[in-house]
Scaffold this motif. Structure first.
Motif, mmCIF file in Angstrom:
data_model
loop_
_atom_site.group_PDB
_atom_site.id
_atom_site.type_symbol
_atom_site.label_atom_id
_atom_site.label_comp_id
_atom_site.label_asym_id
_atom_site.label_seq_id
_atom_site.Cartn_x
_atom_site.Cartn_y
_atom_site.Cartn_z
ATOM 1 N N ALA A 120 36.282 47.498 47.519
ATOM 2 C CA ALA A 120 35.390 46.376 47.226
ATOM 3 C C ALA A 120 35.873 45.154 47.980
ATOM 4 C CB ALA A 120 35.375 46.074 45.736
ATOM 5 N N VAL A 121 34.947 44.498 48.655
ATOM 6 C CA VAL A 121 35.234 43.211 49.284
ATOM 7 C C VAL A 121 34.385 42.181 48.556
ATOM 8 C CG1 VAL A 121 35.184 41.851 51.401
ATOM 9 C CG2 VAL A 121 35.763 44.299 51.497
ATOM 10 N N ALA A 122 35.059 41.317 47.796
ATOM 11 C CA ALA A 122 34.395 40.290 46.993
ATOM 12 C C ALA A 122 34.495 38.954 47.712
ATOM 13 C CB ALA A 122 35.057 40.190 45.622
ATOM 14 N N THR A 123 33.363 38.261 47.798
ATOM 15 C CA THR A 123 33.347 36.960 48.461
ATOM 16 C C THR A 123 32.668 35.923 47.576
ATOM 17 O OG1 THR A 123 31.301 37.554 49.607
ATOM 18 C CG2 THR A 123 33.363 37.902 50.812
ATOM 19 N N LEU A 124 33.151 34.719 47.671
ATOM 20 C CA LEU A 124 32.599 33.610 46.896
ATOM 21 C C LEU A 124 31.259 33.185 47.476
ATOM 22 C CD1 LEU A 124 33.094 31.414 44.681
ATOM 23 C CD2 LEU A 124 34.109 30.030 46.505
ATOM 24 N N PHE A 171 43.100 50.439 40.047
ATOM 25 C CA PHE A 171 42.731 49.261 40.827
ATOM 26 C C PHE A 171 43.965 48.664 41.495
ATOM 27 C CE2 PHE A 171 42.381 44.671 41.154
ATOM 28 C CZ PHE A 171 41.104 44.455 41.637
ATOM 29 N N ARG A 172 43.819 48.331 42.773
ATOM 30 C CA ARG A 172 44.895 47.633 43.476
ATOM 31 C C ARG A 172 44.296 46.625 44.453
ATOM 32 N NH1 ARG A 172 44.817 52.891 44.955
ATOM 33 N NH2 ARG A 172 44.366 53.317 47.128
ATOM 34 N N VAL A 173 44.954 45.489 44.560
ATOM 35 C CA VAL A 173 44.531 44.422 45.466
ATOM 36 C C VAL A 173 45.153 44.680 46.830
ATOM 37 C CG1 VAL A 173 44.582 41.933 45.904
ATOM 38 C CG2 VAL A 173 44.303 42.785 43.564
ATOM 39 N N VAL A 174 44.339 44.570 47.863
ATOM 40 C CA VAL A 174 44.792 44.764 49.232
ATOM 41 C C VAL A 174 45.011 43.411 49.912
ATOM 42 C CG1 VAL A 174 44.151 45.722 51.485
ATOM 43 C CG2 VAL A 174 43.622 46.984 49.391
ATOM 44 N N ALA A 175 44.110 42.453 49.645
ATOM 45 C CA ALA A 175 44.204 41.107 50.218
ATOM 46 C C ALA A 175 43.476 40.158 49.283
ATOM 47 C CB ALA A 175 43.568 41.065 51.611
ATOM 48 N N ASP A 224 33.758 44.139 39.676
ATOM 49 C CA ASP A 224 33.900 43.026 38.740
ATOM 50 C C ASP A 224 35.334 42.518 38.698
ATOM 51 O OD1 ASP A 224 32.798 41.228 36.737
ATOM 52 O OD2 ASP A 224 33.887 42.407 35.248
ATOM 53 N N THR A 225 36.297 43.416 38.770
ATOM 54 C CA THR A 225 37.701 43.000 38.754
ATOM 55 C C THR A 225 38.069 42.269 40.039
ATOM 56 O OG1 THR A 225 38.205 44.871 37.313
ATOM 57 C CG2 THR A 225 40.069 43.754 38.352
ATOM 58 N N ALA A 226 37.579 42.744 41.180
ATOM 59 C CA ALA A 226 37.832 42.034 42.436
ATOM 60 C C ALA A 226 37.248 40.623 42.372
ATOM 61 C CB ALA A 226 37.253 42.811 43.616
ATOM 62 N N HIS A 271 38.738 32.577 48.595
ATOM 63 C CA HIS A 271 37.389 32.806 49.113
ATOM 64 C C HIS A 271 36.986 34.280 49.146
ATOM 65 C CE1 HIS A 271 37.207 28.611 50.233
ATOM 66 N NE2 HIS A 271 38.373 28.753 50.805
ATOM 67 N N ALA A 272 37.968 35.175 49.124
ATOM 68 C CA ALA A 272 37.661 36.602 49.219
ATOM 69 C C ALA A 272 38.805 37.435 48.648
ATOM 70 C CB ALA A 272 37.414 37.005 50.676
ATOM 71 N N VAL A 273 38.434 38.571 48.069
ATOM 72 C CA VAL A 273 39.411 39.525 47.539
ATOM 73 C C VAL A 273 38.986 40.913 47.998
ATOM 74 C CG1 VAL A 273 40.381 40.579 45.453
ATOM 75 C CG2 VAL A 273 39.943 38.115 45.516
ATOM 76 N N THR A 274 39.934 41.668 48.517
ATOM 77 C CA THR A 274 39.698 43.058 48.870
ATOM 78 C C THR A 274 40.549 43.916 47.946
ATOM 79 O OG1 THR A 274 39.287 42.476 51.177
ATOM 80 C CG2 THR A 274 39.809 44.782 50.720
ATOM 81 N N ALA A 275 39.900 44.880 47.294
ATOM 82 C CA ALA A 275 40.594 45.758 46.354
ATOM 83 C C ALA A 275 40.078 47.177 46.541
ATOM 84 C CB ALA A 275 40.361 45.289 44.921
ATOM 85 N N GLU A 276 40.858 48.129 46.054
ATOM 86 C CA GLU A 276 40.452 49.518 46.208
ATOM 87 C C GLU A 276 41.000 50.367 45.079
ATOM 88 O OE1 GLU A 276 41.983 50.340 50.134
ATOM 89 O OE2 GLU A 276 43.976 50.812 49.361
ATOM 90 N N LEU A 277 40.466 51.569 44.996
ATOM 91 C CA LEU A 277 41.003 52.580 44.088
ATOM 92 C C LEU A 277 40.703 53.949 44.669
ATOM 93 C CD1 LEU A 277 38.459 53.921 42.347
ATOM 94 C CD2 LEU A 277 38.728 51.860 41.011
ATOM 95 N N ASP A 278 41.540 54.898 44.296
ATOM 96 C CA ASP A 278 41.363 56.273 44.754
ATOM 97 C C ASP A 278 40.448 57.006 43.788
ATOM 98 O OD1 ASP A 278 43.108 55.877 46.922
ATOM 99 O OD2 ASP A 278 44.853 56.308 45.655
#
Length: 153
Positions: free
Chosen positions: A108-112, A33-37, A70-72, A41-48
């Motif tokens: 994953a793009v997580a938004t509130l 898991f790594r956070v991109v932004a 869930d982590t995002a 209000h929002a979190v963008t994360a990804e994994l390979d």
């Protein structure tokens, strides 16, 4: 192996790199898991996608998708905690799968959706490397407050 079970504090000036380091050595870190932004209000994360993250059928394991989303959402909740709160915990989550992946990077793009004093609701869309949604995720986080009598649960 260390016995690091202590809660980790959210960085004071969170950056994608510091938020990624927050999960190092824990399940999300083990998954890559790594956070991109990120902001409140929002979190963008990804994994390979790697062979270790696949189910026996050769497709991305559903639990990997849930862990990413869930982590995002959890990172977002941390960034949005009301002043004085001592933390949060997931009390409900749902996931609807619309596809899968076998390789590449999933995001994953997580938004509130709701940011209250007692609960937060976060939505996440998980997409494959081509940007096609593979899962729709929603979780409810319960905000934890210090016990007024000073007794820890």
């Amino acid at each position: 192996m260390t016995d690091d079970r202590a809660p980790r504090a959210t960085p004071e000036a969170p950056t994608p790199a510091s938020l990624t380091r927050l999960v190092a050595g824990r399940l999300p870190g083990l998954l890559g898991f790594r956070v991109v932004a990120a902001d409140e209000h929002a979190v963008t994360a990804e994994l390979d996608v790697r062979p270790e993250l696949l189910a026996p059928n050769g497709y991305l394991h559903a639990a990997t998708v849930v862990a990413l989303a869930d982590t995002a959402c959890g990172i977002g909740c941390r960034l949005r905690l009301p002043r004085g709160a001592r933390g949060f915990t997931t009390v409900q989550l749902t996931t609807s799968y619309t596809g899968t992946a076998r390789e590449g990077t999933v995001r994953a793009v997580a938004t509130l959706a709701h940011g209250g004093r007692r609960t937060q609701v976060w939505d996440a869309v998980v997409s494959d490397g081509a940007g096609r949604p593979i899962a729709l995720f929603r979780c409810t986080q319960m905000i934890l407050w210090p016990d007024p009598d000073g007794v820890e649960a």
